[in-house]
Every structure is written in structure tokens, then in C-alpha cells.
Write a protein that holds these residues in place. Structure first.
Motif, PDB file in Angstrom:
ATOM      1  N   VAL A 197      20.723 -41.757 -12.230  1.00 23.09           N
ATOM      2  CA  VAL A 197      20.179 -41.106 -11.039  1.00 23.09           C
ATOM      3  C   VAL A 197      20.487 -41.954  -9.802  1.00 23.09           C
ATOM      4  CG1 VAL A 197      18.086 -40.305  -9.902  1.00 23.09           C
ATOM      5  CG2 VAL A 197      18.332 -40.059 -12.381  1.00 23.09           C
ATOM      6  N   ASP A 198      21.026 -41.315  -8.778  1.00 23.32           N
ATOM      7  CA  ASP A 198      21.240 -41.967  -7.488  1.00 23.32           C
ATOM      8  C   ASP A 198      19.928 -41.880  -6.710  1.00 23.32           C
ATOM      9  OD1 ASP A 198      21.873 -42.773  -4.958  1.00 23.32           O
ATOM     10  OD2 ASP A 198      23.672 -41.533  -4.754  1.00 23.32           O
ATOM     11  N   SER A 199      19.275 -43.016  -6.566  1.00 21.14           N
ATOM     12  CA  SER A 199      17.959 -43.022  -5.923  1.00 21.14           C
ATOM     13  C   SER A 199      18.012 -42.576  -4.468  1.00 21.14           C
ATOM     14  CB  SER A 199      17.337 -44.422  -6.006  1.00 21.14           C
ATOM     15  OG  SER A 199      18.184 -45.373  -5.372  1.00 21.14           O
ATOM     16  N   GLY A 200      19.218 -42.523  -3.889  1.00 24.12           N
ATOM     17  CA  GLY A 200      19.332 -42.124  -2.505  1.00 24.12           C
ATOM     18  C   GLY A 200      19.397 -40.622  -2.299  1.00 24.12           C
ATOM     19  N   THR A 201      19.522 -39.856  -3.390  1.00 20.86           N
ATOM     20  CA  THR A 201      19.614 -38.400  -3.256  1.00 20.86           C
ATOM     21  C   THR A 201      18.219 -37.805  -3.064  1.00 20.86           C
ATOM     22  OG1 THR A 201      19.513 -38.183  -5.663  1.00 20.86           O
ATOM     23  CG2 THR A 201      21.694 -38.262  -4.653  1.00 20.86           C
ATOM     24  N   PRO A 202      18.146 -36.707  -2.311  1.00 20.61           N
ATOM     25  CA  PRO A 202      16.836 -36.121  -1.988  1.00 20.61           C
ATOM     26  C   PRO A 202      16.025 -35.689  -3.211  1.00 20.61           C
ATOM     27  CG  PRO A 202      18.575 -35.205  -0.605  1.00 20.61           C
ATOM     28  CD  PRO A 202      19.252 -35.993  -1.656  1.00 20.61           C
ATOM     29  N   ASP A 203      16.712 -35.258  -4.269  1.00 20.24           N
ATOM     30  CA  ASP A 203      15.990 -34.748  -5.430  1.00 20.24           C
ATOM     31  C   ASP A 203      15.902 -35.767  -6.562  1.00 20.24           C
ATOM     32  OD1 ASP A 203      18.651 -34.741  -5.965  1.00 20.24           O
ATOM     33  OD2 ASP A 203      18.715 -32.730  -6.849  1.00 20.24           O
ATOM     34  N   GLN A 219      14.753 -32.666 -14.545  1.00 21.84           N
ATOM     35  CA  GLN A 219      16.006 -32.620 -15.301  1.00 21.84           C
ATOM     36  C   GLN A 219      16.399 -34.014 -15.787  1.00 21.84           C
ATOM     37  OE1 GLN A 219      19.360 -31.397 -12.943  1.00 21.84           O
ATOM     38  NE2 GLN A 219      20.701 -31.106 -14.703  1.00 21.84           N
ATOM     39  N   VAL A 220      16.833 -34.090 -17.044  1.00 16.57           N
ATOM     40  CA  VAL A 220      17.503 -35.295 -17.537  1.00 16.57           C
ATOM     41  C   VAL A 220      18.980 -35.072 -17.271  1.00 16.57           C
ATOM     42  CG1 VAL A 220      18.005 -36.761 -19.519  1.00 16.57           C
ATOM     43  CG2 VAL A 220      15.766 -35.661 -19.324  1.00 16.57           C
ATOM     44  N   ILE A 221      19.566 -35.889 -16.412  1.00 16.24           N
ATOM     45  CA  ILE A 221      20.937 -35.641 -15.985  1.00 16.24           C
ATOM     46  C   ILE A 221      21.933 -36.403 -16.858  1.00 16.24           C
ATOM     47  CG2 ILE A 221      20.159 -35.334 -13.610  1.00 16.24           C
ATOM     48  CD1 ILE A 221      21.461 -38.096 -13.024  1.00 16.24           C
ATOM     49  N   HIS A 256      13.049 -35.861  -9.139  1.00 11.15           N
ATOM     50  CA  HIS A 256      12.966 -34.877 -10.214  1.00 11.15           C
ATOM     51  C   HIS A 256      13.884 -35.213 -11.396  1.00 11.15           C
ATOM     52  CE1 HIS A 256      10.651 -32.406  -7.529  1.00 11.15           C
ATOM     53  NE2 HIS A 256      11.636 -32.319  -6.652  1.00 11.15           N
ATOM     54  N   LYS A 257      14.650 -36.300 -11.280  1.00 12.69           N
ATOM     55  CA  LYS A 257      15.696 -36.566 -12.274  1.00 12.69           C
ATOM     56  C   LYS A 257      15.465 -37.875 -13.021  1.00 12.69           C
ATOM     57  CE  LYS A 257      19.242 -34.058  -9.669  1.00 12.69           C
ATOM     58  NZ  LYS A 257      20.532 -34.155  -8.959  1.00 12.69           N
ATOM     59  N   VAL A 258      15.883 -37.861 -14.288  1.00 15.05           N
ATOM     60  CA  VAL A 258      15.828 -39.047 -15.150  1.00 15.05           C
ATOM     61  C   VAL A 258      17.225 -39.316 -15.677  1.00 15.05           C
ATOM     62  CG1 VAL A 258      14.995 -39.919 -17.374  1.00 15.05           C
ATOM     63  CG2 VAL A 258      13.419 -38.759 -15.831  1.00 15.05           C
ATOM     64  N   ASP A 259      17.582 -40.602 -15.793  1.00 14.25           N
ATOM     65  CA  ASP A 259      18.895 -40.984 -16.329  1.00 14.25           C
ATOM     66  C   ASP A 259      19.148 -40.330 -17.677  1.00 14.25           C
ATOM     67  OD1 ASP A 259      18.986 -42.610 -14.156  1.00 14.25           O
ATOM     68  OD2 ASP A 259      18.999 -44.500 -15.270  1.00 14.25           O
ATOM     69  N   GLY A 260      20.411 -39.979 -17.934  1.00 23.51           N
ATOM     70  CA  GLY A 260      20.786 -39.416 -19.218  1.00 23.51           C
ATOM     71  C   GLY A 260      20.852 -40.473 -20.307  1.00 23.51           C
ATOM     72  N   LEU A 261      21.104 -40.008 -21.531  1.00 23.37           N
ATOM     73  CA  LEU A 261      21.240 -40.898 -22.674  1.00 23.37           C
ATOM     74  C   LEU A 261      22.721 -41.002 -23.019  1.00 23.37           C
ATOM     75  CD1 LEU A 261      18.343 -39.317 -24.734  1.00 23.37           C
ATOM     76  CD2 LEU A 261      18.329 -41.646 -23.803  1.00 23.37           C
ATOM     77  N   SER A 262      23.255 -42.201 -22.993  1.00 24.07           N
ATOM     78  CA  SER A 262      24.679 -42.402 -23.238  1.00 24.07           C
ATOM     79  C   SER A 262      25.083 -41.869 -24.614  1.00 24.07           C
ATOM     80  CB  SER A 262      24.999 -43.892 -23.147  1.00 24.07           C
ATOM     81  OG  SER A 262      26.371 -44.110 -23.381  1.00 24.07           O
ATOM     82  N   GLY A 263      26.070 -40.973 -24.635  1.00 23.27           N
ATOM     83  CA  GLY A 263      26.564 -40.420 -25.895  1.00 23.27           C
ATOM     84  C   GLY A 263      25.653 -39.375 -26.504  1.00 23.27           C
ATOM     85  N   ALA A 264      24.663 -38.907 -25.765  1.00 26.45           N
ATOM     86  CA  ALA A 264      23.694 -37.946 -26.324  1.00 26.45           C
ATOM     87  C   ALA A 264      23.379 -36.858 -25.301  1.00 26.45           C
ATOM     88  CB  ALA A 264      22.428 -38.666 -26.763  1.00 26.45           C
ATOM     89  N   THR A 265      24.423 -36.275 -24.738  1.00 27.37           N
ATOM     90  CA  THR A 265      24.218 -35.261 -23.702  1.00 27.37           C
ATOM     91  C   THR A 265      23.449 -34.049 -24.226  1.00 27.37           C
ATOM     92  OG1 THR A 265      26.258 -35.932 -22.597  1.00 27.37           O
ATOM     93  CG2 THR A 265      25.396 -33.753 -22.057  1.00 27.37           C
ATOM     94  N   LEU A 266      23.783 -33.601 -25.444  1.00 27.49           N
ATOM     95  CA  LEU A 266      23.106 -32.413 -25.972  1.00 27.49           C
ATOM     96  C   LEU A 266      21.627 -32.679 -26.252  1.00 27.49           C
ATOM     97  CD1 LEU A 266      25.848 -30.943 -28.348  1.00 27.49           C
ATOM     98  CD2 LEU A 266      25.237 -30.245 -26.021  1.00 27.49           C
ATOM     99  N   THR A 267      21.308 -33.879 -26.718  1.00 27.76           N
ATOM    100  CA  THR A 267      19.897 -34.231 -26.905  1.00 27.76           C
ATOM    101  C   THR A 267      19.181 -34.251 -25.557  1.00 27.76           C
ATOM    102  OG1 THR A 267      20.381 -35.566 -28.866  1.00 27.76           O
ATOM    103  CG2 THR A 267      18.298 -35.990 -27.751  1.00 27.76           C
ATOM    104  N   ALA A 268      19.839 -34.841 -24.540  1.00 28.62           N
ATOM    105  CA  ALA A 268      19.240 -34.897 -23.202  1.00 28.62           C
ATOM    106  C   ALA A 268      19.034 -33.486 -22.656  1.00 28.62           C
ATOM    107  CB  ALA A 268      20.134 -35.707 -22.271  1.00 28.62           C
ATOM    108  N   ASN A 269      20.009 -32.609 -22.875  1.00 27.26           N
ATOM    109  CA  ASN A 269      19.841 -31.222 -22.432  1.00 27.26           C
ATOM    110  C   ASN A 269      18.666 -30.566 -23.143  1.00 27.26           C
ATOM    111  OD1 ASN A 269      22.066 -31.524 -20.795  1.00 27.26           O
ATOM    112  ND2 ASN A 269      23.476 -30.489 -22.193  1.00 27.26           N
ATOM    113  N   GLY A 270      18.527 -30.890 -24.436  1.00 33.03           N
ATOM    114  CA  GLY A 270      17.397 -30.348 -25.197  1.00 33.03           C
ATOM    115  C   GLY A 270      16.064 -30.820 -24.643  1.00 33.03           C
ATOM    116  N   VAL A 271      16.011 -32.086 -24.216  1.00 32.31           N
ATOM    117  CA  VAL A 271      14.773 -32.615 -23.633  1.00 32.31           C
ATOM    118  C   VAL A 271      14.462 -31.886 -22.325  1.00 32.31           C
ATOM    119  CG1 VAL A 271      13.697 -34.648 -22.607  1.00 32.31           C
ATOM    120  CG2 VAL A 271      15.013 -34.876 -24.718  1.00 32.31           C
ATOM    121  N   THR A 272      15.494 -31.686 -21.502  1.00 27.21           N
ATOM    122  CA  THR A 272      15.295 -30.943 -20.244  1.00 27.21           C
ATOM    123  C   THR A 272      14.770 -29.540 -20.526  1.00 27.21           C
ATOM    124  OG1 THR A 272      17.035 -32.144 -19.078  1.00 27.21           O
ATOM    125  CG2 THR A 272      16.442 -29.988 -18.213  1.00 27.21           C
TER     126      THR A 272
END
Length: 260
Positions: free
Chosen positions: A208-214, A202-204, A217-233
Motif C-alpha cells: 500500500v502506498d501510504s500517500g494515496t487517498p484511499d 481491499q487486500v491489494i 482502506h487497503k492492506v498489503d497483499g500476500l506475496s505469492g498468494a494473490t487468490l487467497t488475498a482476493n478471497g480475504v477481500t
């Protein structure tokens, strides 16, 4: 009879002749340049596949390096290799009633509407002939456009080696940051599947908090581009899922010799 260029008829005739000459010039240029455009399109695709493979650097002989990468064709439904002609065009096949299929709303999480029944993949091998990476072509809708890219996997068929986007119409500086090398580097080492074999990537939104168990599986989101990031996911989840390369990837997990 003398030609009066200042008359209405004369003006229209001159305008017509100018349009005719321009049309001939443009048409001739389009036909003449078509082979060059096609060659450049193929070269650009090869360069981006080499980038996904980690084999590209300025000055490299693109054709020579690309020839070391095996192109295979996969039946999307069965995950088995099939033979196709060298000039097979996956985009064109998706639009064909026989070679493509329409996706239902539940299936089409990447918003691509139609899908080719046969997809191409690329297998990168080292000098000893051993498989190093698997490259999967992917596409999916972002905010404004369909995004096309190549996802590169390690041979464990879970670890992401890299991602390259080579065609899209997302907003420069926002969604267009999917091309940013810094952001793409965040993908390296991330995992597609969880312990149960389910797609967990998932692109969140945010970092990403590196201390979380999952976190793996996660990649930092794109600032101001949530819908594009959701599309990538959605794009990644579709293509590694059951309606994309899922059956093929499952076969590879059970029999790594299929990469040879």
C-alpha cells in the motif's frame, strides 16, 4: 478340530480378528475422546475470540475472560437481535433448509454457497460496562479452502481493530500467511467504508502506498498468494455488505446503544 493358522482360511480368520479388534479400539477411542475434542474445539474458539478482542495473553484464564464478552444473535435479513439457544451452531444452521439459505451467484462473492439466517456476534465491554469492540465471525473461500476468522471493529463500526483466522487449508508460507501476526497487524486502523458508506476495504496486490487517498482502506497483499488475498477481500466485503452483517451494522451506526 485343530486350527491350522497356515491355511488360507486360518490366515483370513486371523486377519479378520485383527481388523475386528482394531475397529473396536478405534471406535471406543473415538467415542471416549469425543467430549474432550468438543471441549478443546470450544476452548480454541474462545481463545481466538479473545485474540480478536485483544484480551488474550499466555496464562490468562480463558473462561473467565470469555465470560466478560457478550454473545448476541443477529437476524441477517433485518439486522435485529433475536434469541437463540446457547448451543446454537451457525455452521450447522447454514446447512439446514429452514435455518439456512442458499445464496445466488450474484450474492455469493465469498463462495460460501449457503448462509445461516441467524449469525452470532460478540460485544467486548470494558470494566465500566461500555462497549469497546464488536467481533464478527466471517468465512469465505480462498485458494484451497474455506477460511474462518473473526473481524474486530471499533465502536465507530468502521475502523478495524484486528483480524484473526483460526481455520483454513491455505498453502503454508503463502496463503497460510493470513495467520502471520505481522500481516494481521497491518489491518489495525484500516477503514471498511468510504465517505458514502460503501464497502471500500481491499487486500491489494503488492504494498500500500501510504500517500494515496484511499490507503486507509487497503492492506498489503500476500506475496505469492494473490487468490487467497482476493478471497480475504471477498470474505470481508460479503460479511459487512448487504447480504451479511450490513443491515445490522447500519442499525448500529444509527443507534450505538444497541451495543449495550
Amino acid at each position: 478340530m485343530a486350527f491350522n493358522k497356515d491355511s488360507v482360511g486360518g490366515t483370513l480368520l486371523v486377519a479378520f480378528m485383527v481388523c475386528l479388534v482394531c475397529a473396536v479400539v478405534v471406535s471406543t477411542a473415538a467415542v471416549t475422546l469425543r467430549p474432550t475434542q468438543e471441549a478443546n474445539r470450544i476452548l480454541d474458539r474462545q481463545v481466538n475470540i479473545l485474540r480478536a478482542a485483544g484480551r488474550y495473553e499466555p496464562g490468562v484464564n480463558v473462561q473467565e475472560e470469555f465470560d466478560k464478552i457478550a454473545r448476541r444473535f443477529v437476524d441477517i435479513e433485518t439486522g435485529e437481535y433475536v434469541d437463540m439457544p446457547d448451543d446454537y451452531d451457525q455452521r450447522r444452521a447454514a446447512r439446514d433448509d429452514q435455518m439456512g439459505r442458499r445464496l445466488s451467484g450474484d450474492q455469493d462473492i465469498a463462495s460460501i454457497r449457503r448462509q445461516a439466517r441467524v449469525a452470532e456476534v460478540y460485544i467486548v465491554r470494558n470494566e465500566a460496562g461500555e462497549a469497546e469492540r464488536l467481533i464478527l465471525p466471517m468465512h469465505g473461500y480462498g485458494l484451497w479452502s474455506t477460511m474462518y476468522g473473526f473481524l474486530s471493529l471499533e465502536t465507530d463500526i468502521n475502523t478495524i481493530a484486528g483480524i484473526v483466522f483460526y481455520e483454513h487449508g491455505e498453502t503454508p508460507g503463502l496463503g497460510g500467511e493470513i495467520e502471520n501476526p505481522r500481516w494481521r497487524s497491518l489491518w489495525e486502523g484500516k477503514k471498511l467504508f468510504d465517505e458514502d458508506g460503501d464497502v471500500a476495504f481491499q487486500v491489494i496486490k503488492g504494498s500500500v502506498d501510504s500517500g494515496t487517498p484511499d490507503a486507509e482502506h487497503k492492506v498489503d497483499g500476500l506475496s505469492g498468494a494473490t487468490l487467497t488475498a482476493n478471497g480475504v477481500t471477498n470474505m470481508v466485503r460479503f460479511w459487512v455488505g448487504a447480504n451479511g452483517f450490513g443491515p445490522y451494522l447500519e442499525r448500529l451506526k444509527n443507534d450505538s446503544s444497541l451495543l449495550n
